[in-house]
Structure formats: structure tokens, C-alpha cells
Design a protein around this motif. Structure first.
Motif, PDB file in Angstrom:
ATOM      1  N   GLU B  24       0.864  -1.188   0.000  1.00  0.00           N
ATOM      2  CA  GLU B  24       0.000   0.000   0.000  1.00  0.00           C
ATOM      3  C   GLU B  24       0.895   1.231   0.000  1.00  0.00           C
ATOM      4  O   GLU B  24       1.785   1.337   0.850  1.00  0.00           O
ATOM      5  N   ILE B  25       0.648   2.145  -0.928  1.00  0.00           N
ATOM      6  CA  ILE B  25       1.465   3.364  -0.959  1.00  0.00           C
ATOM      7  C   ILE B  25       0.607   4.549  -1.374  1.00  0.00           C
ATOM      8  O   ILE B  25      -0.199   4.459  -2.294  1.00  0.00           O
ATOM      9  N   GLU B  26       0.767   5.641  -0.642  1.00  0.00           N
ATOM     10  CA  GLU B  26       0.159   6.906  -1.056  1.00  0.00           C
ATOM     11  C   GLU B  26       1.276   7.942  -1.058  1.00  0.00           C
ATOM     12  O   GLU B  26       1.936   8.147  -0.040  1.00  0.00           O
ATOM     13  N   VAL B  27       1.513   8.567  -2.189  1.00  0.00           N
ATOM     14  CA  VAL B  27       2.546   9.595  -2.251  1.00  0.00           C
ATOM     15  C   VAL B  27       1.882  10.914  -2.627  1.00  0.00           C
ATOM     16  O   VAL B  27       1.149  10.972  -3.619  1.00  0.00           O
ATOM     17  N   ASP B  28       2.123  11.943  -1.825  1.00  0.00           N
ATOM     18  CA  ASP B  28       1.522  13.254  -2.110  1.00  0.00           C
ATOM     19  C   ASP B  28       2.353  14.003  -3.143  1.00  0.00           C
ATOM     20  O   ASP B  28       3.549  13.780  -3.266  1.00  0.00           O
ATOM     21  N   GLY B  29       1.700  14.904  -3.841  1.00  0.00           N
ATOM     22  CA  GLY B  29       2.402  15.740  -4.803  1.00  0.00           C
ATOM     23  C   GLY B  29       3.470  16.564  -4.098  1.00  0.00           C
ATOM     24  O   GLY B  29       3.214  17.117  -3.034  1.00  0.00           O
ATOM     25  N   GLY B  30       4.669  16.634  -4.670  1.00  0.00           N
ATOM     26  CA  GLY B  30       5.741  17.439  -4.101  1.00  0.00           C
ATOM     27  C   GLY B  30       6.532  16.744  -3.021  1.00  0.00           C
ATOM     28  O   GLY B  30       7.497  17.293  -2.491  1.00  0.00           O
ATOM     29  N   GLU B  31       6.124  15.526  -2.705  1.00  0.00           N
ATOM     30  CA  GLU B  31       6.788  14.811  -1.625  1.00  0.00           C
ATOM     31  C   GLU B  31       8.074  14.139  -2.100  1.00  0.00           C
ATOM     32  O   GLU B  31       8.188  13.746  -3.255  1.00  0.00           O
ATOM     33  N   PHE B  32       9.041  14.022  -1.197  1.00  0.00           N
ATOM     34  CA  PHE B  32      10.234  13.211  -1.468  1.00  0.00           C
ATOM     35  C   PHE B  32      10.024  11.913  -0.719  1.00  0.00           C
ATOM     36  O   PHE B  32      10.128  11.857   0.501  1.00  0.00           O
ATOM     37  N   PHE B  33       9.694  10.887  -1.463  1.00  0.00           N
ATOM     38  CA  PHE B  33       9.260   9.631  -0.856  1.00  0.00           C
ATOM     39  C   PHE B  33      10.311   8.549  -1.095  1.00  0.00           C
ATOM     40  O   PHE B  33      10.778   8.355  -2.216  1.00  0.00           O
ATOM     41  N   GLY B  34      10.677   7.857  -0.018  1.00  0.00           N
ATOM     42  CA  GLY B  34      11.695   6.812  -0.151  1.00  0.00           C
ATOM     43  C   GLY B  34      11.114   5.435   0.063  1.00  0.00           C
ATOM     44  O   GLY B  34      10.230   5.259   0.894  1.00  0.00           O
ATOM     45  N   VAL B  35      11.600   4.480  -0.728  1.00  0.00           N
ATOM     46  CA  VAL B  35      11.281   3.081  -0.468  1.00  0.00           C
ATOM     47  C   VAL B  35      12.586   2.443  -0.014  1.00  0.00           C
ATOM     48  O   VAL B  35      13.538   2.343  -0.782  1.00  0.00           O
ATOM     49  N   LEU B  36      12.612   2.057   1.244  1.00  0.00           N
ATOM     50  CA  LEU B  36      13.850   1.602   1.874  1.00  0.00           C
ATOM     51  C   LEU B  36      13.753   0.121   2.194  1.00  0.00           C
ATOM     52  O   LEU B  36      12.726  -0.350   2.672  1.00  0.00           O
ATOM     53  N   GLY B  37      14.824  -0.585   1.933  1.00  0.00           N
ATOM     54  CA  GLY B  37      14.826  -1.997   2.295  1.00  0.00           C
ATOM     55  C   GLY B  37      16.097  -2.655   1.816  1.00  0.00           C
ATOM     56  O   GLY B  37      16.807  -2.096   0.970  1.00  0.00           O
ATOM     57  N   PRO B  38      16.400  -3.827   2.349  1.00  0.00           N
ATOM     58  CA  PRO B  38      17.605  -4.531   1.903  1.00  0.00           C
ATOM     59  C   PRO B  38      17.436  -5.016   0.462  1.00  0.00           C
ATOM     60  O   PRO B  38      16.322  -5.022  -0.072  1.00  0.00           O
ATOM     61  N   ASN B  39      18.547  -5.427  -0.160  1.00  0.00           N
ATOM     62  CA  ASN B  39      18.458  -5.970  -1.525  1.00  0.00           C
ATOM     63  C   ASN B  39      17.528  -7.171  -1.527  1.00  0.00           C
ATOM     64  O   ASN B  39      17.560  -7.991  -0.622  1.00  0.00           O
ATOM     65  N   GLY B  40      16.701  -7.252  -2.547  1.00  0.00           N
ATOM     66  CA  GLY B  40      15.778  -8.375  -2.642  1.00  0.00           C
ATOM     67  C   GLY B  40      14.491  -8.151  -1.874  1.00  0.00           C
ATOM     68  O   GLY B  40      13.664  -9.051  -1.780  1.00  0.00           O
ATOM     69  N   ALA B  41      14.298  -6.944  -1.339  1.00  0.00           N
ATOM     70  CA  ALA B  41      13.084  -6.680  -0.573  1.00  0.00           C
ATOM     71  C   ALA B  41      11.866  -6.502  -1.468  1.00  0.00           C
ATOM     72  O   ALA B  41      10.732  -6.606  -1.024  1.00  0.00           O
ATOM     73  N   GLY B  42      12.114  -6.227  -2.766  1.00  0.00           N
ATOM     74  CA  GLY B  42      11.009  -6.012  -3.694  1.00  0.00           C
ATOM     75  C   GLY B  42      10.834  -4.554  -4.081  1.00  0.00           C
ATOM     76  O   GLY B  42       9.869  -4.195  -4.753  1.00  0.00           O
TER      77      GLY B  42
END
Lengths: 353, 300
Positions: B24-42
Motif C-alpha cells: 500500500e502506498i500513497e505519495v503526495d504531490g511534491g513529496e520526497f518519498f523513499g522506499v527503503l529496504g535490503p536488496n531483494g526486498a522487492g
């Protein structure tokens, strides 16, 4: 349209700077033309070589030399002394020695080469007869007009030019298109393009236009080299019909290349597959020797290869001097092959690894 | 601000592997959004689904109000993408590269040259892409992603394989891009990168999104004690005992590490002792967040 143009400019710039591609698609085949062209040049319409002594040219010959067309039949070989002139004849450098003593013309020839000696004798006799006739002052009763009948047997340059050009176009089309697709896919450039608004048609279109341009350059170079007097190809009648045949051939080879580019996973396998197609096709499709002189099984097998139709089509107008409509069947076959294989190539196309 | 990305219950399976599992992801306009996780996390698979390279097995996805699948050239005009591996045209210079992409997006040459300036590659304009360093290539790749002035930019591990200095330089550039009002979605396996750059972070592991929030809030939620690190020479061995609110004390080389849940109390006491020169206060990090959520150490 701007997509196609920008891709074309990028590809053209990349091609121009790719020395190995330039060598293999442009200079390598041209090198073959130069080497084979020089090797198989033969002696065009052997002239009769008459040896004379020093500046002491027989007066009769002297008059004949001024006649138009004489230099196309006879070459004068000058020697300093009678001795060296005889040696020239003995060595085969000249066909006969001609001397004049008053009204007597002497012809000396070697017994080794009866045919050329006969030709030399014939030429001298002709000259003497013409001189006698002129001396009598009477107008000639009979005259001969000459016209060369088209030679059915092809001179080497006449089949080498279309054959090697066909081979060059097949290689650059097949290798080029397959490499573009495989390299772009493995490097992720296709993915990057997929994430831009560019249409797939623009990507294929740019590669097609690039290949057509390269083919035109190859053809221009080939014809330029082949028509220099040393090689002696003469462009006659409908030679320009070789252009549309050549372009249709390029399309067919692009389709084959795109097919390989769709199937192959790595650049190495794409190159191996391309080579596997190009080499047998070049040998069996009549690129290196004329199909007319090939065994009948080969003439049958050759029909399986698009290169055959390209070679034959170009040979008709570049070598055999046929009219423009002679190439139409070959042209249509090549276009049909392009459509069928092109549709197949679009089906096997993949953006991703 | 409007919603830039909304993805609900997104899943993608490769054979038995659940690469993305109900994200589930909601990103607002103008946001700096990170997807963080180890390698292979998807992370990359999720990003590729949002970009429109892959089709999700299930899920409702909206990017700038459109569906990214099937390929939608109109949407692609509004989105910029930087891929994990820089993909360039062979034997073109940096400038030619950018101009090519500019034309693909129907943007003028001036814009391409300006972009070269933005990423600080003007002096490399005539260098062929093959001769660029890793950091320069990455910058060029980002410039190509920005050349058409997109509303939304996807960056897949932009600082991977860069040396520390080049990473910092790139961070500055990314912040700049974000302040221009663009929405940025970035994947990274560097905790410090996410902490430093992102407004909000989605922590991902084994195809699942574990939590979403601003780095500070995520760390605060952990309710970890703080560590106060004091120069050992300034703090007499016995004096430590007199500092109130300290749960534990440990010696670490030249330093003394005090663990406390009431830092204000402890610090004012330390100030009274004159022991605050060169003091360091260490909060929890996103690594601690990851540790708490997964029960295992974070290994990128």
C-alpha cells in the motif's frame, strides 16, 4: 516523427563513430571487390602487339596508326635493335615483328603461339590491302561496318559488383539490426525508451532509415570503385533499377536481423546467429560466383535465400544490361519476404531481458 | 497537495517468490518519498510496477491519476525515470545524449543544455558517455530523467556504486530537484540516504511494506533511550553516579556512554559538572526501526 528523427540522429552518430562497424560494413566488402576485381580482371579484348625497331617505324604502319580505332586493335611495342625486337617476340612480349624494306612488308612471329601470330598476320595483311586499295585510287566496292554483339558471358566485374554488394548489404542489414536490438535490450536502453513516450514504430523506423542510408552509401562506393577504368564496369541502360532492388533487399535483411535480435539473448549469440545466416546465404545465393555457372542443385537451393533475388536483380541491370522491368519479380519477392519476416520480427520483439 | 501516486494491495509473484505482496502506498504531490529496504526486498519490482514496466498480478494503481499499465505515452510525458543501470546511446557525448532524450520528449535543445548545467556536467558536455565516471554517468542519467520537466520522478538506487563524496554531491542535487516542486520516489538500501533525503519512507522487506512515515517519526515511535557520549577526561569516575536519570553507563575507549530516557535532566547535570565539551547525543536510527520491525539486523 521527432522520435524517429532523434533516434536516427543518435544512431547515425553512433554508427559514424564505430570504427569496427565502419570497417566491416563498408571497407571490408569493398576490399573484396578491389581484390577480386583486380585478380579476375583478365585482359579485356586482347590487342595484337606488333614489335617495331626503334624509331624506324614501317611507313605503312605509321599511316595506319593515324586511322581511328587502330589503337583499339593494335599496340606498338618498340625495341632498340632488331635483335631485341626478335627477343620480344620470342619471349611473348610481342605477337609479331613488322619490318618494311621498300614495298616489302615482313612479318616475323613465334611458332609458339599460332593463334596470336595468326591475328598479327591478319592485321598486317589488312593494313597492306587497305594501302594497296588506297594506292589504286579506286573507291572500295565492298565495305564492312562493325558492331559488337552483346556478350552473353559475364565479365568478372559484372557479377562481382552486384554479388559482393549484395553480400555487403546482407551483412550490414542483418548484423546491424540484430545488434541494435540485443545491445539496446541488454543495456536497458530499450527499457529506458519504453519509459519515454517514443513509439515502437519510431524505433524500428529509425533503424530502417539508418540501414537504407548505409546501403545507399555502400552502393555508391561500390559503383564508384567498380566503374573506374581499371576495374571496368560500365553502367548501362537501366542500372538505376538496382537502387530499388537494393533497398528492398535491405528491408528483407533488416527483418531477418530484427528476428534474430528478438530471439537472441546476448550479443554473442546474436552475432553467431547472424553469421550462420549470412555466410551460407552469401555462398549459395551467388555472391561470390555467378549462379549461371553453378550446379543445378545450387540454383534450386539459392531460391530459399533473399540474397539470391537481390543478387540476380542487381546482376540483371548492372551486369546483363537488361531493361528496367527485368528486376520486377525479384523486387516483389524481396518486398514479400520483408513483409512476412518483418511481421514475424514484430511478434518476437521484446522490450525486456 | 494532490495525490501523486496511490497504490492499493499491489502484488507481483515470480513463480514461488512473492516479490511484492500486498503493498500500500500513497505519495503526495511534491513529496520526497523513499522506499527503503535490503536488496531483494522487492523495492525495484514495486517501482517498476508504478513506472509501468511490469504488470501487477493484482492491485489498484494510479499514477498522476492514470493507470501506468498498459503503456501510456501521455502519462510517460509527465514522468521522469532513472533506471538502476544507466542506459545510454553508444558513442554519444553527454550533450548529444541529453539532446536525444529532449527530442524524444519533444523538448528543445536549450532545455537539454540547461539541464546539463543543473547536474553540473557542462564541462563534460563533449565527453562520450563511455568515458564518464560512475558519478557523472549517474548525474547524466538523472539529467535525462528531468529533461522534459516531469511532475514525478522515479529514481532507482541513484547512489548505488558511488563513492561517498559523489553520493553527497548527488544528494544535494536531488534535494534541489525536489524543492522545485517535483514529486520524487526513490528506492535505496542506504538508511542514511533515506533519513537525509526523504520526507517519508516506506520500509520494505520480503515484498511487504512494514511501515510508512517520516524518518523522525518512525524513530520516535520506537521510544528508544538516548545515548549521551561524553569525553572521559571531563567526567570523573565517581561523578557519573551523581548524574540523575541515567539507566546505564558504559566505557567506550576515550568516551563514556550514558543511556537515558530523560536527556534534559541528564544534560543539565552534565552541564553543572562542566562535562559538555564535545558531547554527542545519539538517537535511534532507521536501522533500529528495521531491527524492531523484522527482529533482525539490517544488512543492505
Amino acid at each position: 516523427m521527432s522520435g524517429l528523427r532523434s533516434l536516427l540522429v543518435a544512431m547515425w552518430t553512433g554508427f559514424r563513430r564505430d570504427r569496427s562497424a565502419l570497417f566491416f560494413t563498408v571497407f571490408f566488402p569493398l576490399m573484396f571487390l578491389v581484390i577480386f576485381g583486380a585478380l579476375f580482371r583478365g585482359n579485356p579484348a586482347a590487342k595484337v602487339k606488333l614489335a617495331v625497331v626503334g624509331s624506324d617505324q614501317p611507313a605503312l604502319l605509321e599511316r595506319a596508326v593515324t586511322q581511328p580505332g587502330f589503337d583499339q586493335v593494335v599496340t606498338i611495342v618498340r625495341a632498340d635493335t632488331l635483335e631485341s625486337a626478335r627477343r620480344r617476340v620470342a619471349d611473348g612480349d610481342a605477337d609479331a615483328l613488322v619490318t618494311q624494306d621498300g614495298n616489302r612488308i615482313a612479318v616475323e612471329y613465334s611458332a609458339a603461339s599460332q593463334t596470336t601470330a595468326g591475328m598479327a598476320r591478319g592485321v598486317v595483311e589488312q593494313i597492306v590491302q587497305a594501302a594497296n586499295l588506297a594506292a589504286s585510287g579506286a573507291p572500295p566496292t565492298y565495305t564492312v561496318t562493325e558492331r559488337q554483339i552483346e556478350d552473353a558471358s559475364l565479365k568478372p566485374i559484372q557479377y562481382l559488383t552486384p554479388g559482393l554488394l549484395g553480400w555487403a548489404i546482407a551483412s550490414s542489414g542483418i548484423f546491424g539490426a540484430s545488434a541494435t536490438l540485443v545491445v539496446w535490450r541488454t543495456k536497458g536502453l530499450l527499457r529506458r525508451l519504453r519509459l519515454s513516450p517514443v513509439r515502437l514504430g519510431d524505433i524500428f523506423g529509425a533503424r530502417i532509415v539508418l540501414s537504407l542510408l548505409i546501403s545507399l552509401i555502400q552502393m555508391a562506393l561500390f559503383l564508384t570503385v567498380a566503374t573506374i577504368p581499371f576495374f571496368g564496369l560500365k553502367l548501362v541502360k537501366s542500372w538505376w533499377m538496382a537502387v530499388p532492388v537494393m533497398l528492398a533487399g535491405t528491408l528483407a535483411f533488416l527483418a531477418i536481423g530484427a528476428l534474430i535480435g528478438g530471439v537472441a539473448k546476448t550479443q554473442e549469440s546474436a552475432q553467431a546467429m547472424a553469421q550462420l545466416v549470412v555466410m551460407p546465404m552469401a555462398f549459395l545465393g551467388g555472391s561470390f560466383f555467378p549462379l549461371d555457372k553453378s550446379p543445378s542443385w545450387m540454383q534450386v537451393v539459392s531460391r530459399a535465400f533473399p540474397l539470391r533475388y537481390l543478387n540476380e536483380g542487381m546482376l540483371d541491370v548492372l551486369g546483363r544490361g537488361k531493361g528496367p522491368t527485368a528486376v520486377v519479380p525479384d523486387l516483389l519477392i524481396l518486398l514479400a519476404i520483408s513483409v512476412v519476416l518483418g511481421a514475424l520480427a514484430l511478434r518476437v520483439f521484446r522490450w525486456e531481458k | 497537495m494532490s495525490t501523486a501516486i496511490s497504490a492499493h494491495d499491489v502484488a507481483k509473484r515470480y513463480g514461488e517468490v512473492h516479490a511484492v505482496d500486498g503493498a500500500e502506498i500513497e505519495v503526495d504531490g511534491g513529496e520526497f518519498f523513499g522506499v527503503l529496504g535490503p536488496n531483494g526486498a522487492g523495492k525495484t519490482t514495486l517501482l517498476e510496477i508504478l513506472e509501468g514496466i511490469r504488470q501487477a498480478d493484482r492491485g489498484a494503481i494510479s499514477v498522476l491519476g492514470r493507470s501506468p499499465w498498459p503503456r501510456n505515452p501521455e502519462l510517460l510525458r509527465r514522468v521522469g525515470v532513472q533506471l538502476q543501470a544507466s542506459a545510454f546511446f553508444d558513442r554519444l557525448t553527454a550533450r548529444e545524449q541529453l539532446r536525444t532524450f529532449a527530442e524524444l520528449y519533444g523538448v528543445g535543445r536549450a532545455r537539454a543544455d540547461a539541464q546539463l548545467e543543473t547536474v553540473g556536467l557542462t564541462d563534460k558536455a563533449d565527453t562520450r558517455v563511455e568515458q564518464l565516471s560512475g558519478g557523472q554517468a549517474q548525474r547524466l542519467s538523472i539529467a535525462c530523467a528531468l529533461v522534459h520537466d516531469p511532475e514525478l520522478v522515479f529514481l532507482d538506487e541513484p547512489t548505488a556504486a558511488l563513492d561517498p563524496q559523489a553520493r553527497r554531491n548527488l544528494w544535494d542535487l536531488l534535494r534541489e530537484i525536489n524543492t522545485e516542486g517535483r514529486t520524487i520516489v526513490l528506492t535505496t538500501h542506504h538508511m542514511d540516504e533515506a533519513e537525509s533525503l526523504c520526507d517519508r519512507v516506506a520500509v520494505m522487506d520480503a515484498g511487504k511494506i512494514l511501515t510508512v512515515g517520516s524518518p523522525a517519526a518512525l524513530i520516535r515511535q520506537l521510544d528508544l533511550p538516548q545515548q549521551i557520549i561524553v569525553d572521559r577526561r571531563l567526567l570523573d569516575g565517581d561523578a557519573v553516579v551523581s548524574v540523575p536519570g541515567v539507566d546505564s553507563v558504559a566505557a567506550d575507549g576515550d568516551s563514556v556512554v550514558l543511556t537515558t530516557r530523560t536527556p534534559a535532566q541528564a544534560i543539565s547535570a552534565l552541564a553543572g559538572l562542566g562535562a559538555l565539551d564535545g558531547v554527542q547525543i545519539r538517537n535511534g536510527t532507521l536501522e533500529d526501526v528495521f531491527l524492531q520491525l523484522t527482529g533482525r539486523e539490517y544488512r543492505a
